[in-house]
Design an enzyme around this catalytic site. Structure first.
Site, short mmCIF file in Angstrom:
data_model
loop_
_atom_site.label_atom_id
_atom_site.label_comp_id
_atom_site.label_asym_id
_atom_site.label_seq_id
_atom_site.Cartn_x
_atom_site.Cartn_y
_atom_site.Cartn_z
N SER A 12 25.61 19.97 -6.10
CA SER A 12 24.47 19.22 -5.56
C SER A 12 23.96 18.22 -6.60
CB SER A 12 23.38 20.18 -5.10
OG SER A 12 22.40 19.51 -4.34
N LEU A 13 22.77 18.41 -7.14
CA LEU A 13 22.24 17.52 -8.18
C LEU A 13 23.21 17.34 -9.33
CD1 LEU A 13 19.91 15.94 -9.57
CD2 LEU A 13 19.12 18.16 -10.44
N HIS A 49 20.00 19.23 2.40
CA HIS A 49 21.39 19.29 2.88
C HIS A 49 21.44 19.59 4.37
CE1 HIS A 49 23.13 18.67 -1.03
NE2 HIS A 49 22.34 19.58 -1.54
N ARG A 90 16.00 10.22 -5.93
CA ARG A 90 16.42 11.35 -5.08
C ARG A 90 15.38 12.45 -5.08
NH1 ARG A 90 19.74 16.14 -5.60
NH2 ARG A 90 21.41 16.30 -4.04
N GLN A 114 19.92 22.28 -9.07
CA GLN A 114 18.62 22.95 -9.03
C GLN A 114 18.79 24.47 -8.99
OE1 GLN A 114 16.12 19.39 -6.80
NE2 GLN A 114 15.94 21.47 -6.08
N GLN A 149 25.71 12.68 0.65
CA GLN A 149 25.57 13.99 0.01
C GLN A 149 24.26 14.69 0.34
OE1 GLN A 149 23.88 14.90 -3.47
NE2 GLN A 149 25.61 15.84 -4.53
#
Length: 305
Positions: A90-91, A199, A115, A11, A248
Site C-alpha cells: 500500500s503506502l 482500497h 494521498r 500503514q 491503487q
C-alpha cells in the site's frame, strides 16, 4: 547468489522514535524530514519522536512520516544490497518506486502527503475496515458477497495479506453483518482504527483528485522490477506504472499474489526495510506450502546495519 526482493511496509508499521537514528546520522535524511514537514505543514518529528501514540495514527502525518523513514533507511542501505526487485505494501509502494528510481524522493513525499490528506478527508461516519483472521478465503468471499447483497451496501476484500490474514472495507452496515457471520464460523474480525473505507470504491472521489496529481509527476523506467499492489506483477513502462498507481487507492492490495509472483520469478530471499517487521511476519504464512528453502530478514533501524 539468491535473488533478493526488497519489501517496504505501509500503514501499521509506525512506532515512536522511528527514523530518528537514521536522521541524526545523515544530513540528507534530516533534510527529507524537513521537506516532508514543509509539504505537510505538520511537525512530523515532534509527533513521531516526542509525542504519544495517539497522534501517530493520523494518516495525514503518518503517510509522509513513514515514507521518509522507508526512503532514508533505503538510502542508508542501498550500497549493501543488489536487489532483483522490490515491492511495497500500500503506502510502502511509494518507497519502492523511489528505490527503483521511478520517482524522486521529493516527488514521492509530495505524492504521499496529498494521498494522506485526501484519504483522511474521504472518511465517512458510515465507513470502516476490519482485519479478518482464522477464516479461509473461499468462506470470506462468500460472506462478503452475502453481506453486500443482504444490506445493499458496499463491501469488498481490501487486502489479501496472507492466507491467514485479510482486510475487508466498506459501509458499516455490511461490515457488521459480515463480522457476525465470520464469528459464526469461529473466525475473528477486528475493527481497524481508520477514518474511511480505504482500497474500495467508496473513496473514488479522493482517488480521482489524487490521480490528477500523479499525472503531474515525472515517472521514469525502473532500474529493477517493481511489483505492484494492483496487479501483483512488475511493469517496466513509466506511463503504465503511472496508470497502475492512479488505480491503487481504490484497488485491493494483492500481497498474496505479489509474493507468489515473486517466488515464481525466482525470488528466494526477502528483506523488509522499515520501522519494524510487519511484512517479515507475513512471509511464513505466505510460503508455508513451499517446499524449497527461502529466507527473510528485516532491517528496522540503523542499529541493525
Amino acid at each position: 547468489m539468491t535473488a533478493l526482493a526488497i519489501l517496504f511496509p505501509g500503514q501499521g508499521s509506525q512506532e515512536k522514535g522511528m527514523g530518528r537514528d537514521a536522521a541524526e546520522a545523515s544530513g540528507e535524511a534530516m533534510a527529507l524530514w524537513e521537506f516532508a514537514e514543509k509539504e505537510s505543514g505538520l511537525p512530523l518529528r515532534e509527533i513521531y519522536w516526542e509525542e504519544n501514540d495517539a497522534d501517530m495514527s493520523d494518516t495525514r502525518a503518518l503517510q509522509p512520516a513513514l515514507s521518509v523513514v522507508n526512503i532514508t533507511l533505503w538510502n542508508a542501505l542501498r550500497e549493501k544490497f543488489s536487489p532483483a526487485c522490490t515491492a511495497g505494501h500500500s503506502l510502502g509502494e511509494y518507497a519502492s518506486l523511489v528505490a527503483a528510481g521511478v520517482l524522486t524522493a521529493e516527488d514521492a513525499i509530495r505524492a504521499v502527503t496529498v494521498r494522506g490528506r485526501l484519504m483522511a478527508e474521504s472518511g465517512g461516519a458510515g465507513h470502516g475496515m476490519a482485519a479478518i483472521l482464522k477464516t479461509k478465503l473461499d468462506d470470506l468471499e462468500s460472506i462478503v458477497d452475502g453481506a453486500a447483497a443482504e444490506t445493499g451496501k458496499e463491501l469488498r476484500i481490501a487486502n489479501y495479506n496472507s492466507p491467514a490474514q485479510f482486510v475487508i472495507s466498506g459501509e458499516k452496515e455490511a461490515l457488521e453483518v459480515a463480522q457476525g457471520k465470520i464469528k459464526e464460523i469461529k473466525g475473528r474480525a477486528i475493527p481497524l482504527p481508520v477514518s474511511g473505507a480505504f482500497h474500495s470504491p467508496l473513496i473514488q472521489a479522493a482517488a480521482d483528485e489524487f490521480s490528477a496529481f500523479l499525472g503531474t509527476l515525472d515517472w521514469k523506467a525502473p532500474a529493477f522490477p517493481v511489483y505492484h499492489n494492483v496487479t501483483g506483477k512488475p511493469e517496466s513502462d513509466p506511463g503504465r506504472i503511472r496508470e497502475i498507481m492512479q488505480r491503487q487507492m481504490t484497488s485491493s492490495v494483492l500481497w498474496i499474489q505479489t509474493l507468489g509472483n515473486m517466488w515464481d520469478d525466482g525470488m528466494r530471499s526477502f528483506t523488509e526495510i522499515g520501522p519494524k517487521g510487519v511484512l517479515f511476519k507475513l512471509l511464513k504464512p505466505n510460503f508455508k506450502d513451499v517446499s524449497e528453502e527461502w529466507e527473510g530478514s528485516t532491517v528496522p533501524n540503523l542499529d541493525a546495519i
